[in-house]
Design a protein around this motif. Structure first.
Motif, short mmCIF file in Angstrom:
data_model
loop_
_atom_site.label_atom_id
_atom_site.label_comp_id
_atom_site.label_asym_id
_atom_site.label_seq_id
_atom_site.Cartn_x
_atom_site.Cartn_y
_atom_site.Cartn_z
N LEU A 6 0.85 -1.19 0.00
CA LEU A 6 0.00 0.00 0.00
C LEU A 6 0.89 1.24 0.00
CD1 LEU A 6 -2.72 1.51 0.34
CD2 LEU A 6 -2.50 1.14 2.82
N ALA A 7 0.77 2.07 -1.04
CA ALA A 7 1.54 3.32 -1.16
C ALA A 7 0.60 4.50 -0.95
CB ALA A 7 2.21 3.40 -2.53
N LEU A 8 0.99 5.39 -0.04
CA LEU A 8 0.13 6.49 0.35
C LEU A 8 0.83 7.84 0.17
CD1 LEU A 8 -1.02 4.90 3.71
CD2 LEU A 8 -2.50 5.23 1.73
N ASP A 9 0.21 8.73 -0.57
CA ASP A 9 0.65 10.12 -0.58
C ASP A 9 0.34 10.72 0.80
OD1 ASP A 9 1.39 12.70 -1.59
OD2 ASP A 9 -0.73 13.15 -1.85
N ILE A 10 1.02 11.80 1.16
CA ILE A 10 0.82 12.39 2.49
C ILE A 10 -0.12 13.58 2.44
CG2 ILE A 10 1.94 13.54 4.44
CD1 ILE A 10 4.41 11.84 3.97
N THR A 40 4.14 1.90 2.44
CA THR A 40 5.15 2.93 2.18
C THR A 40 4.44 4.26 1.99
OG1 THR A 40 7.05 3.57 0.82
CG2 THR A 40 5.16 2.65 -0.34
N LEU A 41 5.18 5.34 2.19
CA LEU A 41 4.69 6.68 1.90
C LEU A 41 5.34 7.15 0.61
CD1 LEU A 41 4.91 8.21 5.50
CD2 LEU A 41 2.98 7.03 4.41
N ALA A 42 4.55 7.75 -0.27
CA ALA A 42 5.06 8.24 -1.56
C ALA A 42 4.68 9.71 -1.66
CB ALA A 42 4.45 7.44 -2.71
N THR A 43 5.66 10.58 -1.50
CA THR A 43 5.37 11.98 -1.24
C THR A 43 6.36 12.92 -1.91
OG1 THR A 43 5.17 13.60 0.58
CG2 THR A 43 6.74 11.80 0.88
N GLY A 44 5.96 14.17 -2.02
CA GLY A 44 6.87 15.21 -2.47
C GLY A 44 7.73 15.73 -1.34
N ARG A 45 7.43 15.35 -0.13
CA ARG A 45 8.19 15.80 1.03
C ARG A 45 9.60 15.22 1.05
NH1 ARG A 45 4.90 16.42 6.58
NH2 ARG A 45 2.97 17.37 5.83
N SER A 46 10.41 15.80 1.92
CA SER A 46 11.76 15.28 2.13
C SER A 46 11.71 13.95 2.86
CB SER A 46 12.58 16.27 2.95
OG SER A 46 12.13 16.27 4.31
N PHE A 47 12.83 13.23 2.84
CA PHE A 47 12.91 11.96 3.55
C PHE A 47 12.66 12.16 5.04
CE2 PHE A 47 15.19 8.82 6.05
CZ PHE A 47 14.75 7.64 5.49
N GLY A 224 -3.67 8.60 -3.99
CA GLY A 224 -3.14 9.95 -4.13
C GLY A 224 -4.20 10.95 -4.47
N ALA A 225 -3.80 12.23 -4.48
CA ALA A 225 -4.78 13.30 -4.69
C ALA A 225 -4.31 14.37 -5.67
CB ALA A 225 -5.09 13.98 -3.35
N ASP A 226 -3.12 14.17 -6.23
CA ASP A 226 -2.47 15.23 -6.99
C ASP A 226 -2.10 14.71 -8.38
OD1 ASP A 226 0.24 16.74 -7.74
OD2 ASP A 226 -0.84 18.00 -6.31
N GLU A 227 -1.91 15.63 -9.32
CA GLU A 227 -1.51 15.22 -10.67
C GLU A 227 -0.15 14.52 -10.67
OE1 GLU A 227 -1.78 18.75 -12.97
OE2 GLU A 227 -3.94 18.52 -13.35
N ARG A 228 0.69 14.83 -9.68
CA ARG A 228 1.98 14.14 -9.58
C ARG A 228 1.82 12.69 -9.11
NH1 ARG A 228 4.74 17.23 -5.47
NH2 ARG A 228 2.69 18.10 -5.04
N ASP A 229 0.60 12.33 -8.67
CA ASP A 229 0.31 10.95 -8.26
C ASP A 229 -0.24 10.11 -9.40
OD1 ASP A 229 0.99 11.50 -5.54
OD2 ASP A 229 -1.00 12.36 -5.21
N GLN A 230 -0.52 10.72 -10.54
CA GLN A 230 -1.21 10.02 -11.62
C GLN A 230 -0.47 8.76 -12.08
OE1 GLN A 230 -3.59 13.70 -13.84
NE2 GLN A 230 -2.37 12.29 -15.02
N ASP A 231 0.83 8.87 -12.31
CA ASP A 231 1.60 7.71 -12.78
C ASP A 231 1.54 6.57 -11.78
OD1 ASP A 231 2.22 9.16 -14.98
OD2 ASP A 231 4.33 9.48 -14.49
N MET A 232 1.64 6.90 -10.50
CA MET A 232 1.60 5.89 -9.45
C MET A 232 0.23 5.22 -9.38
SD MET A 232 2.37 6.44 -5.35
CE MET A 232 0.95 7.52 -5.05
#
Length: 284
Positions: A6-10, A40-47, A224-232
């Protein structure tokens, strides 16, 4: 089909609009953990920022997909996947951006270099709080970033730019598109431009993690909720869009759940994993 990863945007997904993690969401994460699913978390945030969220969810030693998919690691010093913008490319971007009224941040895995700006914006403060931890992930504000890069060349994982004028954002985007090769550019309606290496995305990093764990794409769930999540979302066997996601994201999703302010992640987990028996994912 038994789902094993399970991959989750933040932001905008796990967290509510006030950046809070609800009790209901935490309970749902515990629920799916008890079924043996790797999270796992899949995010634009830093590590470092993502790791704080992972600790609050009590995820045990997870590999985290951070910096918009450019950095996959369990420990910041030992990435298993990374895609960097080289020093020459970083300087080229900065040389262009310094001609515009904007706030930009260069994200190394251990710190941030940012330009000083006179703009007193609550948005800058809010985003910096989300993306950095002053104790472990400092932000260095510099009068002239280009001069610093001449003396101290730097390769980074991603660059984020905030504009306050839509015309300037459009002009800068057009100039970046004309001048740069080998990069991915995302422009958002809230005035941001995101810049990463062209051969990276959350989907590519998620595939790398799934391969490492011996998990097939169809055994993955991505929310995800963002256009940057589309591929995922498109990559996963079950791709889920949040209820408030743009229409383009919902269109490619297999399932649209409730919004983040309606505990959409918790709702999806309870419904999607309700009948699934416990499985075992080999830890690496």
């Amino acid at each position: 089909m038994a789902y094993r990863l399970l991959a989750l945007d933040i932001d905008g997904t796990l967290l509510k609009s006030n950046h809070r993690l609800t009790k209901e969401t935490k309970e749902a994460i515990d629920y799916v953990k008890d079924k043996g699913v790797y999270i796992t978390l899949a995010t634009g945030r830093s590590f470092f920022s993502a790791r704080k969220v992972a600790k609050s969810l009590k995820l045990s030693s997870p590999f985290l997909i951070t910096h918009d998919g450019t950095f996959l690691a369990e420990d910041v010093s030992s990435p298993v996947f990374e895609r960097r913008l080289n020093a020459e490319k970083v300087y080229q971007v900065v040389d262009i951006l310094e001609n515009y009224h904007c706030h930009f941040r260069l994200f190394h895995e251990k710190y941030v270099i940012a330009n000083k700006t006179k703009q007193k914006s609550q948005l800058i403060s809010r985003v910096n709080l989300q993306m950095t931890d002053p104790l472990f992930y400092p932000t260095h504000y510099v009068e002239s970033v280009s001069n610093r890069l001449i003396d101290q060349p730097l390769s980074v994982l991603n660059i984020r730019v905030q504009f306050w004028n839509k015309r300037e954002q459009t002009d800068a985007l057009e100039e970046l598109q004309e001048a740069l090769t080998g990069v991915r550019l995302f422009s958002s309606i809230d005035g941001e431009i995101h810049i990463t290496h062209e051969s990276t995305s959350k989907a590519i990093a998620l595939q790398s993690l799934a391969d490492r764990l011996g998990i097939k794409a169809e055994e993955c769930v991505a929310i995800g909720a963002d256009e940057r999540d589309q591929d995922m979302i498109a990559f996963a066997g079950l791709g889920v869009a949040m209820g408030h996601a743009p229409a383009s994201v919902k269109k490619i999703a297999d399932w649209v759940t409730r919004s983040n302010d309606q505990s959409g992640v918790a709702y999806m987990i309870k419904e999607g994993f309700r009948k699934q028996l416990r499985i075992e994912v080999e830890q690496v």
